[in-house]
Each structure stands twice: as structure tokens, then as C-alpha cells.
Design a protein around this motif. Structure first.
Motif, PDB file in Angstrom:
ATOM      1  N   ARG A 184      15.107  20.346 -16.706  1.00 54.20           N
ATOM      2  CA  ARG A 184      14.875  19.778 -15.382  1.00 54.20           C
ATOM      3  C   ARG A 184      13.610  20.376 -14.772  1.00 54.20           C
ATOM      4  O   ARG A 184      12.800  19.694 -14.165  1.00 54.20           O
ATOM      5  CB  ARG A 184      16.094  20.051 -14.493  1.00 54.20           C
ATOM      6  N   LEU A 185      13.492  21.690 -14.992  1.00 57.46           N
ATOM      7  CA  LEU A 185      12.314  22.396 -14.475  1.00 57.46           C
ATOM      8  C   LEU A 185      11.046  21.829 -15.089  1.00 57.46           C
ATOM      9  O   LEU A 185      10.063  21.545 -14.401  1.00 57.46           O
ATOM     10  CB  LEU A 185      12.426  23.884 -14.835  1.00 57.46           C
ATOM     11  N   SER A 186      11.109  21.684 -16.434  1.00 59.30           N
ATOM     12  CA  SER A 186       9.895  21.216 -17.099  1.00 59.30           C
ATOM     13  C   SER A 186       9.632  19.770 -16.716  1.00 59.30           C
ATOM     14  O   SER A 186       8.490  19.350 -16.565  1.00 59.30           O
ATOM     15  CB  SER A 186      10.008  21.390 -18.614  1.00 59.30           C
ATOM     16  N   GLU A 187      10.735  19.033 -16.519  1.00 60.28           N
ATOM     17  CA  GLU A 187      10.571  17.667 -16.024  1.00 60.28           C
ATOM     18  C   GLU A 187       9.882  17.677 -14.669  1.00 60.28           C
ATOM     19  O   GLU A 187       8.983  16.899 -14.402  1.00 60.28           O
ATOM     20  CB  GLU A 187      11.938  16.982 -15.889  1.00 60.28           C
ATOM     21  N   ALA A 188      10.364  18.605 -13.858  1.00 60.28           N
ATOM     22  CA  ALA A 188       9.788  18.714 -12.521  1.00 60.28           C
ATOM     23  C   ALA A 188       8.310  19.058 -12.621  1.00 60.28           C
ATOM     24  O   ALA A 188       7.473  18.497 -11.903  1.00 60.28           O
ATOM     25  CB  ALA A 188      10.527  19.775 -11.723  1.00 60.28           C
ATOM     26  N   SER A 189       8.008  19.973 -13.553  1.00 57.07           N
ATOM     27  CA  SER A 189       6.600  20.387 -13.658  1.00 57.07           C
ATOM     28  C   SER A 189       5.772  19.232 -14.222  1.00 57.07           C
ATOM     29  O   SER A 189       4.644  18.989 -13.802  1.00 57.07           O
ATOM     30  CB  SER A 189       6.482  21.640 -14.535  1.00 57.07           C
ATOM     31  N   LEU A 190       6.421  18.512 -15.156  1.00 58.70           N
ATOM     32  CA  LEU A 190       5.734  17.350 -15.715  1.00 58.70           C
ATOM     33  C   LEU A 190       5.465  16.334 -14.608  1.00 58.70           C
ATOM     34  O   LEU A 190       4.369  15.801 -14.460  1.00 58.70           O
ATOM     35  CB  LEU A 190       6.618  16.716 -16.794  1.00 58.70           C
ATOM     36  N   GLU A 191       6.504  16.164 -13.813  1.00 57.59           N
ATOM     37  CA  GLU A 191       6.385  15.222 -12.707  1.00 57.59           C
ATOM     38  C   GLU A 191       5.263  15.658 -11.777  1.00 57.59           C
ATOM     39  O   GLU A 191       4.442  14.864 -11.330  1.00 57.59           O
ATOM     40  CB  GLU A 191       7.717  15.181 -11.954  1.00 57.59           C
ATOM     41  N   GLN A 192       5.252  16.967 -11.524  1.00 62.47           N
ATOM     42  CA  GLN A 192       4.216  17.521 -10.652  1.00 62.47           C
ATOM     43  C   GLN A 192       2.840  17.240 -11.246  1.00 62.47           C
ATOM     44  O   GLN A 192       1.912  16.840 -10.550  1.00 62.47           O
ATOM     45  CB  GLN A 192       4.423  19.039 -10.487  1.00 62.47           C
ATOM     46  N   ARG A 193       2.774  17.441 -12.594  1.00 58.80           N
ATOM     47  CA  ARG A 193       1.479  17.203 -13.242  1.00 58.80           C
ATOM     48  C   ARG A 193       1.084  15.746 -13.152  1.00 58.80           C
ATOM     49  O   ARG A 193      -0.073  15.405 -12.911  1.00 58.80           O
ATOM     50  CB  ARG A 193       1.530  17.669 -14.701  1.00 58.80           C
ATOM     51  N   VAL A 194       2.118  14.900 -13.333  1.00 65.32           N
ATOM     52  CA  VAL A 194       1.844  13.455 -13.221  1.00 65.32           C
ATOM     53  C   VAL A 194       1.347  13.144 -11.815  1.00 65.32           C
ATOM     54  O   VAL A 194       0.379  12.415 -11.627  1.00 65.32           O
ATOM     55  CB  VAL A 194       3.109  12.629 -13.565  1.00 65.32           C
ATOM     56  N   ILE A 195       2.045  13.761 -10.833  1.00 66.45           N
ATOM     57  CA  ILE A 195       1.653  13.522  -9.442  1.00 66.45           C
ATOM     58  C   ILE A 195       0.211  13.974  -9.228  1.00 66.45           C
ATOM     59  O   ILE A 195      -0.611  13.260  -8.657  1.00 66.45           O
ATOM     60  CB  ILE A 195       2.612  14.251  -8.477  1.00 66.45           C
ATOM     61  N   ASN A 196      -0.071  15.204  -9.768  1.00 66.91           N
ATOM     62  CA  ASN A 196      -1.425  15.727  -9.605  1.00 66.91           C
ATOM     63  C   ASN A 196      -2.458  14.808 -10.240  1.00 66.91           C
ATOM     64  O   ASN A 196      -3.493  14.497  -9.657  1.00 66.91           O
ATOM     65  CB  ASN A 196      -1.546  17.116 -10.238  1.00 66.91           C
ATOM     66  N   ARG A 197      -2.132  14.403 -11.474  1.00 68.72           N
ATOM     67  CA  ARG A 197      -3.064  13.560 -12.221  1.00 68.72           C
ATOM     68  C   ARG A 197      -3.270  12.230 -11.469  1.00 68.72           C
ATOM     69  O   ARG A 197      -4.385  11.750 -11.332  1.00 68.72           O
ATOM     70  CB  ARG A 197      -2.496  13.300 -13.624  1.00 68.72           C
ATOM     71  N   THR A 198      -2.130  11.705 -10.998  1.00 67.97           N
ATOM     72  CA  THR A 198      -2.210  10.454 -10.252  1.00 67.97           C
ATOM     73  C   THR A 198      -3.122  10.622  -9.055  1.00 67.97           C
ATOM     74  O   THR A 198      -3.937   9.759  -8.749  1.00 67.97           O
ATOM     75  CB  THR A 198      -0.802  10.030  -9.778  1.00 67.97           C
ATOM     76  N   LYS A 199      -2.961  11.793  -8.429  1.00 70.28           N
ATOM     77  CA  LYS A 199      -3.784  12.046  -7.253  1.00 70.28           C
ATOM     78  C   LYS A 199      -5.266  12.079  -7.657  1.00 70.28           C
ATOM     79  O   LYS A 199      -6.109  11.487  -6.995  1.00 70.28           O
ATOM     80  CB  LYS A 199      -3.363  13.382  -6.623  1.00 70.28           C
ATOM     81  N   GLU A 200      -5.515  12.782  -8.801  1.00 66.37           N
ATOM     82  CA  GLU A 200      -6.904  12.845  -9.279  1.00 66.37           C
ATOM     83  C   GLU A 200      -7.440  11.441  -9.557  1.00 66.37           C
ATOM     84  O   GLU A 200      -8.550  11.096  -9.168  1.00 66.37           O
ATOM     85  CB  GLU A 200      -6.984  13.657 -10.592  1.00 66.37           C
ATOM     86  N   VAL A 201      -6.580  10.676 -10.250  1.00 73.82           N
ATOM     87  CA  VAL A 201      -6.999   9.309 -10.580  1.00 73.82           C
ATOM     88  C   VAL A 201      -7.245   8.523  -9.297  1.00 73.82           C
ATOM     89  O   VAL A 201      -8.222   7.795  -9.173  1.00 73.82           O
ATOM     90  CB  VAL A 201      -5.933   8.606 -11.455  1.00 73.82           C
ATOM     91  N   GLU A 202      -6.339   8.739  -8.330  1.00 72.58           N
ATOM     92  CA  GLU A 202      -6.506   8.043  -7.058  1.00 72.58           C
ATOM     93  C   GLU A 202      -7.818   8.407  -6.400  1.00 72.58           C
ATOM     94  O   GLU A 202      -8.532   7.555  -5.877  1.00 72.58           O
ATOM     95  CB  GLU A 202      -5.347   8.376  -6.112  1.00 72.58           C
ATOM     96  N   VAL A 203      -8.110   9.725  -6.453  1.00 72.66           N
ATOM     97  CA  VAL A 203      -9.370  10.187  -5.853  1.00 72.66           C
ATOM     98  C   VAL A 203     -10.536   9.519  -6.561  1.00 72.66           C
ATOM     99  O   VAL A 203     -11.443   8.968  -5.932  1.00 72.66           O
ATOM    100  CB  VAL A 203      -9.473  11.722  -5.941  1.00 72.66           C
ATOM    101  N   ALA A 204     -10.468   9.545  -7.906  1.00 62.72           N
ATOM    102  CA  ALA A 204     -11.547   8.943  -8.684  1.00 62.72           C
ATOM    103  C   ALA A 204     -11.647   7.456  -8.390  1.00 62.72           C
ATOM    104  O   ALA A 204     -12.729   6.897  -8.225  1.00 62.72           O
ATOM    105  CB  ALA A 204     -11.313   9.170 -10.175  1.00 62.72           C
ATOM    106  N   HIS A 205     -10.461   6.851  -8.283  1.00 65.41           N
ATOM    107  CA  HIS A 205     -10.424   5.413  -8.035  1.00 65.41           C
ATOM    108  C   HIS A 205     -11.026   5.098  -6.662  1.00 65.41           C
ATOM    109  O   HIS A 205     -11.838   4.198  -6.521  1.00 65.41           O
ATOM    110  CB  HIS A 205      -8.979   4.940  -8.095  1.00 65.41           C
ATOM    111  N   ARG A 206     -10.606   5.923  -5.697  1.00 68.66           N
ATOM    112  CA  ARG A 206     -11.102   5.700  -4.344  1.00 68.66           C
ATOM    113  C   ARG A 206     -12.625   5.862  -4.335  1.00 68.66           C
ATOM    114  O   ARG A 206     -13.351   5.101  -3.725  1.00 68.66           O
ATOM    115  CB  ARG A 206     -10.448   6.713  -3.407  1.00 68.66           C
ATOM    116  N   PHE A 207     -13.063   6.893  -5.090  1.00 63.75           N
ATOM    117  CA  PHE A 207     -14.488   7.167  -5.163  1.00 63.75           C
ATOM    118  C   PHE A 207     -15.227   5.963  -5.746  1.00 63.75           C
ATOM    119  O   PHE A 207     -16.219   5.490  -5.190  1.00 63.75           O
ATOM    120  CB  PHE A 207     -14.708   8.409  -6.032  1.00 63.75           C
TER     121      PHE A 207
END
Lengths: 656, 136
Positions: free
Chosen positions: A223-246
């Protein structure tokens, strides 16, 4: 349709309600022992089920024993034992009820153990007891032990010696001793075995628990690693969003620049996409001559609504970035390295600046900058926008320049075209007008309208008129070919041209030209389709082509036959004008279609510009047809041409 | 020589052209009523001032100060001359010009140079209400 569907659909799977005795028992058992929904832990549910099951089976066994005793089939059950069994049944029922009502597994488990102990320990002291009840009442103990927790086991360990060894001395005080020592010993042995079993069961349970614990841990880790994976996905999504917005911002900027034409618009496009209000964007276009230092202010614009601002200051160009990759970023002017630059910006009250250069053809043509009136740390994203915007701006500005050039060139071309067109029209008019007078007055005289004319004079006047007409046709030809060559030939397209009218006109002209030549002129009846359709085209130009071909034939044929044939061939009309003249040598055939070229024969026969065929060819081509020649020297020539009956291109050009 | 009773009006600023047409129409054709205007100044007033209403008006196109197209518009704008035959007489027979003439609403067009041999028959056709486009 309906039946097909029914055939395709699977027969409904019907499970008949289970009515067998066994399934009824199972359902009843499940109803009695199933843990309530409030208990969610799997292990607890298991305990509940087991406990309830033990209670039920205890009650069931006890009832069987009681029934057997009542029927006197089992002689060795004494009344005392019977009492024990009954007490055990009551206890079991009580426990079961408590379990069902309260769902408190632990209390029921411990209670059942203790009561079982009491029931086990007391009978040996009862008179007339064979301890059958003991064996019976042990059953629940054995099973309840299986779901003991360690602390229950502790109770068991503490309570057992007390019961085993505490009760006899207490009973002894009242003068009661176990009347059945063997039974007691048997009980002690059984209890000892039970202890071992309990320890064993507990260990097994411990093992299961440990495994379960590990499972839980693993699950938690997962669950923890899932959570961390999820966090990473969230982070990556955020990065992608930033890049996309850019990239979206950049897209909007460049799209805006594609539409814009002024520096002000470019600034606005960029400022609109910058989220910060801490600084403003400005574009400065430099004077074209860039040397060392340049005057800035040819066009300078700021993003403020006040619009374009003119600067009368000198930009120290040495400090402007000299490549696309560089940027000049000074978050705090007080820390600026270059004193000249510092003075330059400070005099305008600018305390932070980011500058990128705009390049057109590798030359700095201006700068795009962020300026803030206080120290400011420009964000990475804003700087990226600045950097890329300069490239987009450079491209936009270059495109504007090119466009302006194109517009200018196009305007010049149009002016030249208009001049040419005007010149041609004037030529046409100016040349014809005097010729008009020459021809007419000559004819007036020749016709005797101006007084008596003798034969010699008439002959001379006739020659003058003929030359005048020739000159007129020359002028017409030269004007035509000029129009064709300069792409100014426009057809006057009409929808319904009667070809017979044009053929007649050509025939009449041919007859007029032939003078006294011994030429038979044949309108080949066989070959002129009497049902020719009307066609779409320029009547005047079609007649011109026919006249040209017929007059050529007459001109070059001294004696013989001229044949004209016209027939429909598919969606076009095929014209053919044949003569029995000298023919045209293969090597000359290409030449005669070139303007201003005449073959030796052509020159000998004179009376032409050599423009007739080139003009005719272009006129036919303008109609979407083609013109060609077949000739054998000494036998004659045939000129063919085709005209489409209804060319879509021409239909769109219909003028009238 | 036929006698023409109709009244003709010719607007032409080129003296030679005027003379040629006068010779053809009066001497060769025997036209009795031919009025000639040397320019298009106050064109409509001059028409109205004529002793007779013209049956056929021959207009040069390149006339100063108002060109043939404008003159035609003025004629057509006046109900009294709605059925008057108006023929363009011009040396500008480039295609675009012919197209303009046709769209402009002329009853016909005759290319200059006019010819003493062909002109009378063209006028005869015009008088028979035929639309004549002699622009080749």
C-alpha cells in the motif's frame, strides 16, 4: 431478425433453488453460525463461527445423550452425570445466546472455559458419578482452546491447577473426597494432554498469525509503495501539466504572433501568458544599422496600456545576448556587474531585468525583455517563455517583413501589368484610328466618290487599300500575340455557339481570298456533321482560328482542292482543313508554330506575319483543345484542331 | 442608294473619323438626318436640343469628357430615349473591352475602322432591330 436474435442468445442459466436436505442443513448451519456484519476482521469472524459451531454441536450432542438416557438405553449414565450434562447444555445455550446477542467472542470463550472447568472439576466429588458428563463437557473446552488467544491460554494455565489442586482440599474441609480416584486420574491425564494440545494449537495459531502479520506487513508495504507510486504519478502528471501548460502558452503566443502585425501585439501576446504581475514585457526593435551602439526607439513598445513608447536613449548593445541560447538575467540591479548597463536601466527605474535578443537572419534586430521596478527572481517558466518567444517573435517579424516585401512586389507587378494592358489598349486604338482614315479615304477615292478616277489610279488605290488591310491584320496579330505572351488573353466565353455560322464565315473569307486561283473549294458534305451541337467558347476567337487556317490553305495552294471537315468525336469537335498545296517539310513543322518565325515558303508567299498559327494554337489551347498538323511535301497539308463541346473551365468563365 | 429617313446621331472627337462616317453615311448611303457631336460635353442637353429625336445613336467610346459607357447610362436613364438604339463605334476591340460593351447594355458594337463596303449593311441590320456585334 427476432428469431435470429433468439437463436444467438444463450439459453438462460437457471439454478433451481436447492431443496435437498443437506443444503437445508447447510443453510440452517450458516444462519446459526455466521458472524454478524459488524465483525469485519476475518480472523474474528472465523472465531465467531467456530465458537458458535462448538456451542451448537455441544447442545446437539447433549440433547442426544439426554434422549438416550431418558430412553434408558445407556445404563451407565447416572443421575449425577445427567445433571452435569444438563448443566453443560444450559451453559452452552446461555453462551450461544450471549454470543448471538453481544457478539463478544472473548468473553464467551473465556466464560465457556471457566464453566467447563467447573463442570469438569466438580463431578468426581459428586456421589454416584461416572463422569460421563466430564467427557462431554470437555468437548467445548477442547474446541474453544483452539481459538484461544495467548492471554486466554494464560487464564487456562492459571485456572487449571487451582481447579485441579485447589478444589480437593476445599472439599476435604467439608469432609468430601473424590469417590472415584481413577476418574480423577483420567481427568488429570486428559487435562494434561489438553494442555499440550493447547500449546500446540496456540503455536499453530501463532504461526498463522505471524504469517498473517507478514501478509499484513507486506500488504502495508504494498500500500505504501502504491501510495508512493501514486505520488510519483501525481508528481509526473504535475510535471507534464506544467510542460503542457508551457507549450500551450507558447502555442498561444505563436498563434497570436501569426496573426499580429505590430510590436504592440507581440508584447500583448506574451504578457497575456505571463502569470506574474511583478514585471512587464517590452519589445525594442533596433535601427537597421547595428554597429557597436545603436539608437533604440525606431519602434519601442511596452506592454502597458499606454502603448508604444519612444525612447531616446542608447542601448549598450555589447550587453545584449548574441545568440539564441543566451539570456541576460539580472534579478537585482544593485548586484549588476556592468556599470554601463546598470546606469542604463537604473535611469529608467528598472531594478530587475531579463533580456533575450530577437534574431532575423542571424542579426540582432531587437530585444524582448522583462523589466521590474523592484528586485525580482524570474521563474524558470517565465524565462523559458521569454527565450522561446524571442524566437517566435523573430520568425513573426521576419514573416512580416517578407510579407510587406511581397505585397510591394505584387503591387509593382500589378502596376506594370496595368501599364502594359493600358499600353496595348492605346496601341490598338492609336494605330487603328489613322489606319481607319487611310483605308476609308483611299476607298472613297477609288470608288469615285471624290470625283472621276481612271483605271491606273484605281489600280494604284486598290494596291494602297490592300496594303492598308494587310497592315491592319498585322497590327491585330501583333496585338494578339502580345496579349497571349503576356498572359492577358481573355476569352469572351458564350454558352451556345452555332458552329455553322462560323464555318460559313470562314468559307466566305476563303472564297474572297482565292481571287482567280484555280482552287476547288469543298465543304465535304460527308465530313461535316449536320448535327453539330452548339459549343461553349469564344465565337470571335473560334472564327479567327478557322479564318487563319482557311486563309493559310488558300494562300499556299496555287491549284487544287481545299477541304474542310468537321465532326463530333466524343465530347469534342474535330476540325480539319486540308489543302493540296506544297506541304510542309518535317523539319519546318515545329517552326511554323513559333511566333515570328516563317519558313522559306512562308516568306516567299509573303502576306503574313508568321503569327497566325501561333495565335491560333494558343486560342485553341485556351479553349481546352489542341491544334496539330499532318503534311507530306508535294501532297499537301492538313491542319487539325479540337474544341471541347462543354469545357467546365470555360463554363465557369461564361461572360454574358 | 437607299434613302434613310431615320435620324442618326454620331458622337466622335476624332475629326477624321467624323469625316469618314459622314462621307459613308451621307454620300454613300444617302442618310438625310445625321447629327454629329464633337465631344460629350453637356451630352444630354445637346440630344434634347436636336430638332428630331434620334433613332440610332452611334457612340465612340473614348470620348472626352465623359466616355461612351457613361453616355449610354445617361441615355438609358432618360425614359424618352428608352427605346433608342445605341451602337458603340470603337477602335478598342480588345476582349476585355468587348466584354464591357456587352455588359454595358449597348444594342451592338461596330469595330473601327469602319468600311465603306460593309458599314451600310451593318446599319441596315441594326435598323431591322438586329443586335450587331461586328467586332472582328
Amino acid at each position: 431478425m427476432q428469431s435470429a436474435l433468439e437463436q444467438n442468445s444463450l439459453p438462460k442459466m437457471v439454478t433451481p433453488a436447492s431443496t435437498t436436505v443437506w443444503s437445508r442443513i447447510k443453510r440452517g448451519w450458516a444462519w446459526l453460525t455466521e458472524a454478524p456484519a459488524t465483525i469485519t476482521d476475518d480472523e474474528e469472524r472465523y472465531r465467531y463461527r467456530l465458537l458458535a459451531g462448538v456451542m451448537i454441536s455441544t447442545i446437539g450432542v447433549a440433547i442426544v445423550i439426554i434422549l438416550m438416557a431418558l430412553s434408558r438405553n445407556i445404563r451407565y449414565i447416572t443421575n449425577t452425570d445427567m445433571l452435569g450434562v444438563m448443566i453443560g447444555v444450559l451453559i452452552a445455550i446461555g453462551m450461544f445466546v450471549v454470543l448471538r446477542r453481544t457478539h463478544r467472542i472473548n468473553i464467551v470463550a473465556v466464560g465457556s472455559i471457566l464453566l467447563a472447568l467447573v463442570v469438569t472439576a466438580i463431578p468426581p466429588y459428586m456421589p454416584d458419578s461416572r463422569n460421563t458428563g466430564i467427557y462431554f463437557t470437555l468437548l467445548p473446552v477442547i474446541f474453544t482452546g483452539m481459538f484461544f488467544r495467548p492471554r486466554h491460554l494464560l487464564i487456562w494455565i492459571v485456572a487449571l491447577p487451582i481447579f485441579l489442586y485447589g478444589i480437593p482440599p476445599v472439599f476435604a474441609v467439608f469432609g468430601i473426597t473424590a469417590h472415584n480416584a481413577e476418574t480423577r486420574a483420567a481427568v488429570e491425564v486428559i487435562i494434561a494432554i489438553m494442555l499440550v494440545m493447547l500449546v500446540f494449537v496456540n503455536e499453530v495459531q501463532g504461526l498463522a498469525r505471524a504469517r498473517n502479520q507478514r501478509l499484513i506487513q507486506a500488504n502495508d508495504a504494498l500500500r505504501l509503495s502504491e501510495a508512493s507510486l501514486e505520488q510519483r504519478v501525481i508528481n509526473r502528471t504535475k510535471e507534464v501539466e506544467v510542460a503542457h501548460r508551457f507549450s500551450e502558452k507558447l502555442y498561444r503566443i505563436s498563434a497570436a504572433m501569426n496573426r499580429t502585425t505590430t510590436a504592440m501585439d507581440i508584447i500583448k501576446a506574451i504578457s497575456d501568458e505571463i502569470e506574474s504581475h511583478a514585471f512587464s514585457t517590452s519589445l525594442i526593435l533596433l535601427e537597421p544599422a547595428v554597429t557597436g551602439q545603436v539608437q533604440m526607439g525606431r519602434i519601442a513598445a511596452a506592454s502597458t496600456p499606454s502603448g508604444v513608447m519612444a525612447f531616446d536613449v542608447v542601448l549598450p548593445l555589447g550587453n545584449v545576448p548574441q545568440s539564441n541560447q543566451e539570456m541576460l538575467v539580472i534579478p537585482d540591479m544593485r548586484l549588476g556587474q556592468d556599470p554601463v548597463l546598470r546606469a542604463f536601466y537604473e535611469q529608467m527605474g528598472i531594478m530587475a531585468v531579463a533580456v533575450a535578443s530577437i534574431f532575423v537572419e542571424e542579426r540582432v534586430i531587437g530585444i524582448l525583455s522583462y523589466t521590474a521596478t523592484t528586485a525580482y527572481d524570474f521563474s524558470e517558466e517565465d524565462l523559458n517563455i521569454l527565450r522561446v518567444s524571442t524566437q517566435v517573435a523573430g520568425a513573426a517579424i521576419e514573416r512580416q517583413w517578407r510579407y510587406a516585401e511581397q505585397v510591394q512586389i505584387a503591387a509593382q507587378m500589378r502596376a506594370v501589368d496595368a501599364m502594359k494592358s493600358q499600353f496595348l489598349a492605346s496601341m490598338s486604338h492609336e494605330l487603328r484610328t489613322p489606319l481607319n482614315a487611310i483605308l476609308n479615304f483611299t476607298e472613297f477615292v477609288a470608288l469615285g466618290m471624290m470625283g472621276e478616277v481612271n483605271d491606273r489610279q484605281r489600280d494604284a488605290l486598290g494596291k494602297a487599300t490592300e496594303s492598308g488591310r494587310h497592315l491592319l491584320s498585322l497590327i491585330n496579330d501583333v496585338l494578339d500575340i502580345t496579349k497571349i505572351e503576356s498572359g492577358m488573353m481573355q476569352l469572351f466565353v458564350e454558352p451556345n455557339i452555332d458552329l455553322y455560322t462560323e464555318l460559313d464565315a470562314a468559307k466566305v473569307a476563303g472564297l474572297t481570298l482565292k481571287h482567280n486561283k484555280p482552287i476547288a473549294y469543298i465543304e465535304d458534305i460527308e465530313d461535316i456533321d449536320p448535327n453539330l451541337p452548339n459549343i461553349v467558347g469564344d465565337k470571335r476567337r473560334i472564327r479567327q482560328v478557322l479564318l487563319n487556317l482557311v486563309s493559310n490553305a488558300v494562300k499556299f495552294t496555287d491549284a487544287g482542292t481545299i477541304t474542310m471537315s468537321v465532326k463530333q468525336r466524343g465530347d469534342e469537335i474535330l476540325f480539319a482543313v486540308s489543302d493540296t498545296g506544297p506541304g510542309i517539310a518535317k523539319e519546318d513543322q515545329a517552326q511554323i508554330f513559333e511566333p515570328f518565325v516563317q519558313t522559306e515558303q512562308g516568306i516567299q508567299h509573303a502576306g503574313g506575319t508568321g503569327l497566325g498559327l501561333p495565335i491560333s494554337t494558343r486560342l485553341v489551347e485556351a479553349h481546352g483543345g489542341r491544334l496539330w498538323l499532318e503534311s507530306i511535301v508535294g501532297e499537301g497539308s492538313t491542319f487539325y484542331f479540337t474544341l471541347p463541346i462543354r469545357s467546365e473551365t470555360l463554363v465557369q468563365q461564361i461572360s454574358a | 442608294m437607299t434613302d434613310y429617313t431615320q435620324c442618326f446621331l454620331y458622337v466622335e472627337d476624332d475629326a477624321l473619323s467624323r469625316e469618314i462616317l459622314q462621307i459613308i453615311m451621307i454620300n454613300a448611303m444617302g442618310v438625310h438626318h445625321l447629327h454629329v457631336l464633337e465631344d460629350s460635353q453637356d451630352f444630354m442637353q445637346k440630344i434634347v436640343a436636336l430638332p428630331q429625336k434620334p433613332d440610332v445613336i452611334l457612340l465612340d467610346i473614348n470620348v472626352m469628357p465623359i466616355d461612351g459607357f457613361t453616355m449610354l447610362q445617361q441615355i438609358r436613364a432618360d425614359a424618352r430615349y428608352a427605346d433608342t438604339v445605341v451602337i458603340a463605334l470603337t477602335a478598342s476591340v480588345m476582349n476585355e473591352e468587348v466584354a464591357r460593351l456587352r455588359k454595358g447594355g449597348f444594342n451592338g458594337a461596330i469595330a473601327k475602322p469602319v468600311n465603306v463596303m460593309s458599314f451600310p449593311s451593318l446599319i441596315d441590320r441594326v435598323l431591322l432591330s438586329e443586335t450587331v456585334w461586328h467586332v472582328v
